[in-house]
Design a protein around this motif. Structure first.
Motif, PDB file in Angstrom:
ATOM      1  N   UNK A  65       0.844  -1.191   0.000  1.00 46.68           N
ATOM      2  CA  UNK A  65       0.000   0.000   0.000  1.00 46.68           C
ATOM      3  C   UNK A  65       0.885   1.248   0.000  1.00 46.68           C
ATOM      4  N   UNK A  66       0.344   2.347  -0.579  1.00 47.57           N
ATOM      5  CA  UNK A  66       1.051   3.632  -0.614  1.00 47.57           C
ATOM      6  C   UNK A  66       0.205   4.692   0.068  1.00 47.57           C
ATOM      7  N   UNK A  67       0.857   5.536   0.904  1.00 47.45           N
ATOM      8  CA  UNK A  67       0.150   6.576   1.652  1.00 47.45           C
ATOM      9  C   UNK A  67       0.933   7.879   1.577  1.00 47.45           C
ATOM     10  N   UNK A  68       0.213   8.960   1.237  1.00 47.78           N
ATOM     11  CA  UNK A  68       0.804  10.302   1.285  1.00 47.78           C
ATOM     12  C   UNK A  68       0.250  10.999   2.525  1.00 47.78           C
ATOM     13  N   UNK A  69       0.989  10.973   3.613  1.00 51.46           N
ATOM     14  CA  UNK A  69       0.493  11.512   4.880  1.00 51.46           C
ATOM     15  C   UNK A  69       0.424  13.035   4.871  1.00 51.46           C
ATOM     16  N   UNK A  70       1.239  13.696   4.076  1.00 54.24           N
ATOM     17  CA  UNK A  70       1.177  15.153   4.015  1.00 54.24           C
ATOM     18  C   UNK A  70      -0.165  15.626   3.459  1.00 54.24           C
ATOM     19  N   UNK A  71      -0.740  14.866   2.548  1.00 56.45           N
ATOM     20  CA  UNK A  71      -2.034  15.228   1.962  1.00 56.45           C
ATOM     21  C   UNK A  71      -3.181  14.394   2.528  1.00 56.45           C
ATOM     22  N   UNK A  72      -2.850  13.561   3.518  1.00 58.56           N
ATOM     23  CA  UNK A  72      -3.854  12.674   4.105  1.00 58.56           C
ATOM     24  C   UNK A  72      -4.529  11.838   3.011  1.00 58.56           C
ATOM     25  N   UNK A  73      -3.689  11.266   2.151  1.00 64.08           N
ATOM     26  CA  UNK A  73      -4.170  10.491   1.001  1.00 64.08           C
ATOM     27  C   UNK A  73      -3.745   9.037   1.152  1.00 64.08           C
ATOM     28  N   UNK A  74      -4.711   8.142   1.092  1.00 65.17           N
ATOM     29  CA  UNK A  74      -4.402   6.722   1.174  1.00 65.17           C
ATOM     30  C   UNK A  74      -4.815   6.125   2.500  1.00 65.17           C
ATOM     31  N   UNK A  75      -4.505   4.846   2.709  1.00 67.87           N
ATOM     32  CA  UNK A  75      -3.607   4.039   1.861  1.00 67.87           C
ATOM     33  C   UNK A  75      -4.247   3.615   0.533  1.00 67.87           C
ATOM     34  N   UNK A  76      -3.411   3.606  -0.504  1.00 67.29           N
ATOM     35  CA  UNK A  76      -3.817   3.186  -1.842  1.00 67.29           C
ATOM     36  C   UNK A  76      -3.219   1.807  -2.098  1.00 67.29           C
ATOM     37  N   UNK A  77      -4.049   0.877  -2.494  1.00 67.37           N
ATOM     38  CA  UNK A  77      -3.583  -0.484  -2.760  1.00 67.37           C
ATOM     39  C   UNK A  77      -2.693  -0.511  -3.991  1.00 67.37           C
ATOM     40  N   UNK A  78      -1.560  -1.166  -3.862  1.00 66.15           N
ATOM     41  CA  UNK A  78      -0.657  -1.372  -4.996  1.00 66.15           C
ATOM     42  C   UNK A  78      -0.878  -2.793  -5.512  1.00 66.15           C
ATOM     43  N   UNK A  79      -1.490  -2.951  -6.680  1.00 68.80           N
ATOM     44  CA  UNK A  79      -1.757  -4.310  -7.183  1.00 68.80           C
ATOM     45  C   UNK A  79      -0.453  -5.030  -7.534  1.00 68.80           C
ATOM     46  N   UNK A  80      -0.327  -6.261  -7.067  1.00 66.27           N
ATOM     47  CA  UNK A  80       0.892  -7.035  -7.281  1.00 66.27           C
ATOM     48  C   UNK A  80       0.571  -8.344  -7.986  1.00 66.27           C
ATOM     49  N   UNK A  81       1.548  -8.777  -8.786  1.00 64.44           N
ATOM     50  CA  UNK A  81       1.454 -10.124  -9.352  1.00 64.44           C
ATOM     51  C   UNK A  81       2.796 -10.815  -9.157  1.00 64.44           C
ATOM     52  N   UNK A  82       2.746 -12.100  -8.965  1.00 62.48           N
ATOM     53  CA  UNK A  82       3.948 -12.871  -8.654  1.00 62.48           C
ATOM     54  C   UNK A  82       4.701 -13.214  -9.925  1.00 62.48           C
ATOM     55  N   UNK A  83       5.987 -12.907  -9.928  1.00 64.64           N
ATOM     56  CA  UNK A  83       6.834 -13.243 -11.060  1.00 64.64           C
ATOM     57  C   UNK A  83       7.723 -14.438 -10.788  1.00 64.64           C
ATOM     58  N   UNK A  84       8.122 -14.618  -9.544  1.00 63.50           N
ATOM     59  CA  UNK A  84       9.021 -15.708  -9.156  1.00 63.50           C
ATOM     60  C   UNK A  84       8.874 -15.896  -7.657  1.00 63.50           C
ATOM     61  N   UNK A  85       9.423 -16.958  -7.091  1.00 59.64           N
ATOM     62  CA  UNK A  85       9.337 -17.154  -5.642  1.00 59.64           C
ATOM     63  C   UNK A  85       9.867 -15.935  -4.876  1.00 59.64           C
ATOM     64  N   UNK A  86       8.968 -15.308  -4.127  1.00 55.79           N
ATOM     65  CA  UNK A  86       9.355 -14.145  -3.335  1.00 55.79           C
ATOM     66  C   UNK A  86       9.454 -12.851  -4.115  1.00 55.79           C
ATOM     67  N   UNK A  87       9.209 -12.879  -5.428  1.00 59.92           N
ATOM     68  CA  UNK A  87       9.354 -11.691  -6.271  1.00 59.92           C
ATOM     69  C   UNK A  87       7.990 -11.279  -6.822  1.00 59.92           C
ATOM     70  N   UNK A  88       7.553 -10.048  -6.464  1.00 60.02           N
ATOM     71  CA  UNK A  88       6.253  -9.532  -6.890  1.00 60.02           C
ATOM     72  C   UNK A  88       6.449  -8.210  -7.630  1.00 60.02           C
ATOM     73  N   UNK A  89       5.526  -7.948  -8.557  1.00 60.75           N
ATOM     74  CA  UNK A  89       5.699  -6.843  -9.493  1.00 60.75           C
ATOM     75  C   UNK A  89       4.381  -6.097  -9.688  1.00 60.75           C
ATOM     76  N   UNK A  90       4.472  -4.740  -9.722  1.00 61.11           N
ATOM     77  CA  UNK A  90       3.320  -3.899 -10.020  1.00 61.11           C
ATOM     78  C   UNK A  90       3.668  -3.010 -11.211  1.00 61.11           C
TER      79      UNK A  90
END
Length: 257
Positions: free
Chosen positions: A198-223
């Motif tokens: 998740x991503x959050x901009x606390x200065x603007x009180x924005x978020x948390x925004x979900x970061x969509x992930x997909x698995x590319x390899x064991x332990x390796x995820x990519x957005x």
């Protein structure tokens, strides 16, 4: 001063970059050392000023030529010449500088003492100037702070048991490709059951925004193409499920320019 200040602002770009980048910290060191150099130089100037002010104020004791050959009448009056905090009485005419009874009462008039003080002060100036030049050479080879705060962010988001090797490319407002790779504190890649971010901009009180992930390899995820709408320091939180009932979460602030 004006041109140097303008160039420094071009290279740094923000007050935060003065302390958060190598270039900014080197610039602060250079400014501090240079300020010390100016102070020491002021002491040297004061020594020279005190030593030679007497000679400047003494002037020429001879009477102006009035067209006659008569010797000038000697004067018995005494003139008080003040130098710094001390004062010396001298007799004009009858009493000369080569008179053995004439002596300086103020330390600045002592040639040997003034020379020693000036020599010591100038050597200190030279040493400080060498330091300034060395720091300047490091500045020339350092990446400008403005550039250091731009571009991909590469680093680790750490927890006590698991680290996330993170890449945010290009690290600017708009679409970014984000990679998270789970590794042990020793650096070995480690598989996880699931990962979320998740991503959050606390200065603007924005978020948390979900970061969509997909698995590319064991332990390796990519957005691919995750969009940051605003520049600023975004807090990225990564959570990994490492067992059926065990998960770890790490956070880090990532600058987006």
């Amino acid at each position: 001063v004006v041109s140097g200040s303008y160039q420094s602002w071009r290279e740094v770009g923000s007050l935060d970059a003065l302390t958060s980048t190598d270039y900014g910290r080197l610039l602060l060191v250079k400014l501090g050392v240079f300020a010390v150099l100016v102070v020491v130089a002021a002491f040297s100037r004061d020594i020279v000023d005190q030593r030679y002010r007497y000679d400047d104020e003494e002037g020429d004791d001879t009477e102006p030529d009035d067209g006659t050959d008569a010797p000038p009448e000697p004067r018995d009056e005494r003139e008080l010449v003040a130098v710094g905090a001390g004062a010396t009485a001298r007799s004009v005419g009858a009493t000369r500088l080569d008179d053995p009874d004439f002596a300086f009462d103020s330390e600045p008039f002592d040639d040997a003492s003034a020379a020693r003080r000036l020599r010591r002060s100038v050597w200190i100036e030279v040493g400080i100037a060498v330091v300034v030049l060395a720091v300047t050479a490091l500045l020339v080879n350092a990446a400008p702070a403005r550039d250091a705060n731009r571009g991909p962010w590469i680093g680790y988001i750490k927890t006590p048991t698991l680290w996330f090797d993170t890449n945010v490319v290009p690290g600017r407002v708009g679409p970014n490709d984000i990679h998270f790779t789970a590794v042990t504190p020793g650096g070995a890649q480690q598989d996880v059951l699931e990962m979320a971010a998740q991503a959050t901009d606390r200065d603007r009180d924005l978020g948390p925004i979900e970061i969509p992930l997909r698995k590319l390899a064991p332990g390796h995820y990519f957005s691919p193409g995750f969009r940051f709408p605003f520049a600023g320091d975004w807090e990225i939180a990564v959570t990994a499920l490492v067992g059926e009932t065990e998960q770890v979460t790490g956070t880090a602030e990532i600058p987006i320019r």
